[in-house]
Write a protein that holds these residues in place. Structure first.
Motif, mmCIF file in Angstrom:
data_model
loop_
_atom_site.group_PDB
_atom_site.id
_atom_site.type_symbol
_atom_site.label_atom_id
_atom_site.label_comp_id
_atom_site.label_asym_id
_atom_site.label_seq_id
_atom_site.Cartn_x
_atom_site.Cartn_y
_atom_site.Cartn_z
ATOM 1 N N GLY A 633 22.945 35.906 47.846
ATOM 2 C CA GLY A 633 21.896 35.247 48.677
ATOM 3 C C GLY A 633 20.811 36.257 49.389
ATOM 4 O O GLY A 633 20.788 37.406 49.240
ATOM 5 N N VAL A 634 19.756 35.506 49.916
ATOM 6 C CA VAL A 634 18.632 36.421 50.439
ATOM 7 C C VAL A 634 19.190 37.129 51.718
ATOM 8 O O VAL A 634 19.621 36.359 52.595
ATOM 9 C CB VAL A 634 17.326 35.652 50.382
ATOM 10 C CG1 VAL A 634 16.821 35.411 48.946
ATOM 11 C CG2 VAL A 634 17.407 34.293 51.355
ATOM 12 N N VAL A 635 18.465 38.138 52.258
ATOM 13 C CA VAL A 635 18.906 38.886 53.430
ATOM 14 C C VAL A 635 17.717 40.007 53.598
ATOM 15 O O VAL A 635 16.957 40.121 52.656
ATOM 16 C CB VAL A 635 20.217 39.387 53.407
ATOM 17 C CG1 VAL A 635 20.279 40.969 52.172
ATOM 18 C CG2 VAL A 635 20.561 39.954 54.501
ATOM 19 N N THR A 636 17.461 40.249 54.921
ATOM 20 C CA THR A 636 16.375 41.216 55.243
ATOM 21 C C THR A 636 16.857 42.570 54.529
ATOM 22 O O THR A 636 18.002 42.918 54.296
ATOM 23 C CB THR A 636 16.264 41.450 56.682
ATOM 24 O OG1 THR A 636 17.692 41.784 57.331
ATOM 25 C CG2 THR A 636 15.800 40.051 57.114
ATOM 26 N N VAL A 637 15.800 43.343 54.383
ATOM 27 C CA VAL A 637 16.167 44.773 53.976
ATOM 28 C C VAL A 637 16.381 45.600 55.021
ATOM 29 O O VAL A 637 15.638 45.694 56.157
ATOM 30 C CB VAL A 637 14.803 45.354 53.072
ATOM 31 C CG1 VAL A 637 15.024 46.771 52.650
ATOM 32 C CG2 VAL A 637 14.442 44.273 51.921
ATOM 33 N N ALA A 638 17.535 46.269 54.764
ATOM 34 C CA ALA A 638 17.881 47.133 56.070
ATOM 35 C C ALA A 638 16.838 48.028 56.445
ATOM 36 O O ALA A 638 16.259 48.710 55.360
ATOM 37 C CB ALA A 638 19.273 47.981 55.693
ATOM 38 N N GLY A 639 16.425 48.223 57.726
ATOM 39 C CA GLY A 639 15.545 48.956 58.297
ATOM 40 C C GLY A 639 14.097 48.900 58.162
ATOM 41 O O GLY A 639 13.167 49.364 58.419
ATOM 42 N N CYS A 640 13.914 47.560 57.479
ATOM 43 C CA CYS A 640 12.281 47.196 57.495
ATOM 44 C C CYS A 640 12.196 46.113 58.530
ATOM 45 O O CYS A 640 12.870 45.191 58.940
ATOM 46 C CB CYS A 640 12.168 46.494 55.996
ATOM 47 S SG CYS A 640 12.228 47.439 54.996
ATOM 48 N N PRO A 641 10.945 46.150 59.222
ATOM 49 C CA PRO A 641 10.581 45.395 60.474
ATOM 50 C C PRO A 641 10.025 43.918 59.809
ATOM 51 O O PRO A 641 9.340 43.969 58.677
ATOM 52 C CB PRO A 641 9.591 46.205 61.132
ATOM 53 C CG PRO A 641 8.650 46.984 60.049
ATOM 54 C CD PRO A 641 9.945 47.212 59.148
ATOM 55 N N TYR A 642 10.195 42.981 60.411
ATOM 56 C CA TYR A 642 9.842 41.496 60.170
ATOM 57 C C TYR A 642 8.996 40.879 61.305
ATOM 58 O O TYR A 642 9.772 40.733 62.438
ATOM 59 C CB TYR A 642 10.777 40.745 59.541
ATOM 60 C CG TYR A 642 11.546 41.335 58.163
ATOM 61 C CD1 TYR A 642 11.186 40.806 56.918
ATOM 62 C CD2 TYR A 642 12.383 42.150 58.251
ATOM 63 C CE1 TYR A 642 11.662 41.215 55.967
ATOM 64 C CE2 TYR A 642 13.003 42.783 56.935
ATOM 65 C CZ TYR A 642 12.688 42.031 55.747
ATOM 66 O OH TYR A 642 13.071 42.598 54.753
ATOM 67 N N PRO A 643 7.824 40.225 61.041
ATOM 68 C CA PRO A 643 7.416 39.521 62.178
ATOM 69 C C PRO A 643 7.995 38.151 62.186
ATOM 70 O O PRO A 643 8.997 37.699 61.534
ATOM 71 C CB PRO A 643 6.080 39.271 61.552
ATOM 72 C CG PRO A 643 5.865 40.276 60.337
ATOM 73 C CD PRO A 643 7.087 40.584 59.815
#
Length: 661
Positions: A633-643
Motif C-alpha cells: 500500500g502507499v505510504v509517505t517516504v520517511a523523512g520527506c516533507p508533505y504539504p
C-alpha cells in the motif's frame, strides 16, 4: 409401458383373457352343487334363503380368488418394471410416489429417440450409426424433429445458449474455420488435387473433373462435401470448448454464369446442414463470402488463381455489383427468424487485395454493402446479422473510423507469421515464462495485440499454429518452401514433448493476443502419401496430439505471463506515461513534486458475514481477488516533507527530489 409388457406375458389360461377361464369356473360350480346335497332335501324357506346367500357368497369368493391370484403372481409380482425398482422406472418413464405405488407418467415408446443430452449421451446419426458425445465443459445438444428451430443448446457453460443474445466485445469468441470444405484449397484437401496433376485451384479442378466422367465428374466435389465435414466434426468442435464457426462459402452456392465451371447450387445444401448441426450443438456461425466473381485477390482460395478482377480492371465494377447481389441473397436467407440466432454475422468479402485495389474503392464497396444489407434487415439488435468487414491484408490501423455510426459492424483481421520473413528461432527454447516456445509467444503478443479503440468489436478471422510456410501446397501447388526447418516442422508424428509444449505456448499466446479468434482451420485432409502434410494448420490434429490446448480458456493471461502487458495500448501508453509530464497549478516541475512509496501493508476491505450460509460458500471470500498482487500500500517516504493535501502549500519549497532519510 409396464402394464403393456405385463399383459404380454399372460398365458391363454389367464382369467383376464377371453371367456374360457370364466367358463371353467362355471362348470366347477355346477358340478359342486350335487356334492353339497342341495337337491337331496328340501329345506325350509328361511334355511333356503340363508343357503342361497351362502352359495352366492361362496361363488363370489371363488371368482375373486380365481381372478386375483393369477393377476398377483403373473402381472404384479412378476412385472419387470416393478422388480427393476426406481432406476428402471426412471428409464422407462414410470415414476413412483413416496409409498412406492405407481403413479401416472407417460412412457416413451420403444422407438423414441432422445432429443437432448450432455456428456456421455448417445447420438444417432442420419445413417443410423451412433457415437458417444463427450463434453466435459457443461455443454448439451438439443435436436427435436418436432421442433426443428429449437435454440436451447449450448456448447459449454461459458457460452450463452443460442436463445440468448450474443454480446460482441463481452462474450468471448473461441472459433474455428471450416476451411477447404465448401471452397476447396489444395493444401487442405491435397489428395483431391493430386488426382489431376497441373490443377492449381477449384476453377481448374472443376474443369478437369468435368472432363473425367469415368471417375464421377463433378460429383467428386459433392462427395467431398459429404465426407470432409460431418456431424461428428461439429460435435467435436463443441466438445473442444469452442463456440463459433466461420464457414467459407463461394458465390457458386447461389448460381454460376457462362464460363464458370464450378459445381453450382450444391454447396448451399451442405451449408444448411452446417446450420442444423451448429443449432444442435449450440454453435454460432459467421458466414464468410470467401470467393467472389472475378476473384478478389488472385489467390487460389478465391476460386481462381491469377489476377484480381473485383474492384479492379475492366470488369471490376460489374463483378463487385454481382458480389453485392450475392450478399443480399445470403442476407435475405439468414435474417429469417428461424436462422438469425444461429448465423449471427456475415463477412463481406474474404481478403480483398487492398494493395492492388486501394482503400478508397473498398470503402465505397463496404458502405454500399452495408446499405444493401441494412435495407434488408432494418436496424437494431435482432434485425439480421452483424456485418464483418475484412482488413484486406492490411494493418488494422488503416481502417480506423470505418463506417462511422454503423449499426452492428465488426472488423475481421487476418494475421499469419507463416508468410513473413524467415525466422529460424527454435520453438523448443525457453520463453519468458520459463516454458518452451522461445521468442514466439512474446512476438505473437507484441505483433497481434489488436487495437480495437477506433474500430469497434474486432475478431481474428484467420490465423494458424504455423510459424513458417512449411507444408505441402501451403504457398501454392508445386511451390516449395525454402525454410531451413521444414523437415523438423513437417515431421509431426515425431514431435517430442518439448516441441509440443513450445507450440502450445505460442498458440495460446496467439489466442490471448487476439482475444476473439477463428483458427484456420479445423482439419487438414491427408495427401496421397496417406498422412497430413500441413500439420500446424489443423486444429483437430493439434488437439488430438497435444499442441492445441484442451481448454482454450487456458490461454487467458498468457501474454502477461511472457511479459507483454496491454499490447493494444502500447502507443497510447508511450503518449501518456505515469507520472504525467506536467499538471496544472503546480509550483514545481513534476520531478520535484512529492510522491508516495508502495511499502505499507495493503488495505483489504472487510467482507460481510453470512450467518446462514455454510462455511464452504464463503471459504475463499476474503476481500482480495488476485493473490498474485503483492504490491504494498502507499505510504509517505520517511523523512520527506508533505504539504497539506487540500491547501497544498509548501512550508519550504524543495529544490531537489526527496528520496527519504
Amino acid at each position: 409401458m409396464a402394464p403393456e409388457r405385463s399383459s404380454a406375458n399372460l398365458s391363454n389360461n389367464s382369467p383376464l383373457l377371453g371367456g374360457t377361464p370364466n367358463q371353467s369356473v362355471d362348470n366347477n360350480l355346477g358340478n359342486a352343487a350335487p356334492r353339497d346335497g342341495i337337491n337331496e332335501k328340501q329345506p325350509s324357506k328361511g334355511r333356503k334363503r340363508w343357503l342361497i346367500l351362502a352359495i352366492v357368497l361362496g361363488i363370489a369368493i371363488i371368482v375373486f380368488l380365481a381372478i386375483f391370484l393369477p393377476v398377483y403372481f403373473v402381472v404384479i409380482r412378476k412385472s419387470p418394471a416393478t422388480e427393476a425398482g426406481s432406476s428402471a422406472s426412471a428409464s422407462s418413464g414410470v415414476s413412483s410416489d413416496a409409498s412406492g405405488a405407481t403413479v401416472d407418467a407417460p412412457a416413451p415408446s420403444a422407438t423414441s429417440v432422445p432429443t437432448t443430452g450432455g456428456d456421455g449421451s448417445i447420438i444417432t446419426l442420419e445413417n443410423g450409426t451412433t457415437f458417444t458425445y463427450r463434453n466435459s465443459f457443461g455443454g448439451f445438444w438439443v435436436h427435436d424433429p418436432a421442433d426443428p428451430f429449437n435454440n436451447n443448446a449450448r456448447p459449454n457453460e461459458w457460452t450463452p445458449p443460442l436463445n440468448t443474445s450474443w454480446r460482441w466485445g463481452v462474450d468471448r469468441v473461441y472459433g474455428v474455420n471450416l476451411g477447404g470444405w465448401l471452397v476447396m484449397e489444395p493444401f487442405i484437401s491435397p489428395e483431391i488435387f493430386q488426382r489431376y496433376p497441373g490443377v492449381r485451384d477449384e476453377f481448374s479442378l472443376s474443369q478437369a473433373m468435368a472432363a473425367d466422367a469415368a471417375n464421377g465428374g463433378l460429383s467428386q466435389i459433392e462427395e467431398h462435401y459429404q465426407t470432409f465435414i460431418t456431424e461428428v466434426d461439429i460435435a467435436e468442435i463443441a466438445a473442444a470448448g469452442l463456440n463459433f464457426l466461420r464457414v467459407p462459402i463461394g458465390f457458386w452456392a447461389i448460381e454460376t454464369w457462362d464460363g464458370e465451371p464450378y459445381l453450382a447450387k450444391t454447396s448451399w445444401t451442405y451449408f444448411l446442414r452446417a446450420i442444423e448441426w451448429a443449432r444442435k450443438y449450440g454453435l454460432r456461425i459467421l458466414l464468410d463470402l470467401h470467393a467472389v466473381p472475378g476473384s478478389q485477390n488472385g489467390l487460389n482460395h478465391s476460386g481462381k488463381l491469377g489476377t484480381t478482377n473485383f474492384l479492379a480492371g475492366n470488369m471490376g465494377i460489374a463483378n463487385a455489383e454481382r458480389t453485392l447481389d450475392n450478399l443480399r441473397v445470403f442476407t435475405q436467407f439468414i435474417s429469417q427468424p428461424q436462422y438469425r440466432d444461429v448465423v449471427v454475422a456475415i463477412g463481406l468479402v474474404n481478403e480483398p487485395m487492398a494493395s492492388q485495389i486501394g482503400l478508397d474503392p473498398l470503402h465505397s464497396f463496404n458502405l454500399r454493402a452495408y446499405d444493401i444489407i441494412r435495407s434488408v434487415t432494418g436496424f437494431g439488435e435482432g434485425n439480421g446479422p452483424y456485418i464483418a468487414v475484412q482488413d484486406g491484408l492490411q494493418n488494422l490501423g488503416r481502417w480506423d473510423g470505418i463506417l462511422p455510426g454503423g449499426d452492428r459492424v465488426i472488423m475481421d483481421g487476418h494475421a499469419y507469421f507463416a508468410f513473413g520473413d524467415v525466422n529460424p528461432s527454435p520453438m523448443v527454447a525457453l520463453a519468458e515464462d520459463g516454458l518452451p516456445g522461445g521468442s514466439w509467444p512474446a512476438q505473437a503478443c507484441r505483433v497481434w495485440g489488436l487495437d480495437r479503440s477506433n474500430i469497434g468489436p474486432t475478431v481474428s478471422g484467420e490465423f494458424s499454429g504455423a510459424p513458417n510456410d512449411c507444408g505441402l501446397f501451403i504457398r501454392a501447388v508445386n511451390v516449395e518452401s525454402f525454410h531451413p526447418q521444414c523437415a523438423e516442422y513437417n515431421d509431426w508424428e515425431n514431435y517430442n514433448s518439448t516441441m509440443k509444449a513450445g507450440l502450445q505456448n505460442w498458440i495460446m499466446a496467439s489466442f490471448d493476443a487476439f482475444g476473439d479468434f477463428f483458427f484456420w482451420t479445423w482439419k487438414i485432409g491427408p495427401s496421397q502419401a496417406g498422412r497430413v502434410q500441413a500439420p500446424l494448420w489443423s486444429y483437430k490434429l493439434g488437439l488430438d496430439n497435444g499442441w492445441i490446448p484442451r481448454d482454450p480458456r487456458d490461454s487467458v493471461g498468457k501474454c502477461a505471463a511472457v511479459g507483454v502487458r496491454n499490447p493494444v495500448q502500447a502507443a497510447y501508453s508511450a503518449r501518456y506515461p505515469w507520472p504525467p509530464t506536467s499538471i496544472p497549478s503546480a509550483d514545481l516541475p513534476i520531478s520535484l513534486l512529492p510522491t508516495f512509496t508502495n511499502t505499507a501493508a495493503a488495505v483489504t476491505l472487510p467482507v460481510p458475514t453470512y450467518t446462514s450460509a455454510p462455511a464452504s460458500a464463503t471459504a475463499d471470500l476474503d476481500g482480495w481477488f488476485n493473490d498474485g498482487d503483492r504490491t504494498g500500500g502507499v505510504v509517505t517516504v520517511a523523512g520527506c516533507p508533505y504539504p497539506n493535501a487540500y491547501t497544498a502549500t509548501f512550508a519550504t519549497v524543495p529544490t531537489a527530489a526527496c528520496t527519504g532519510s
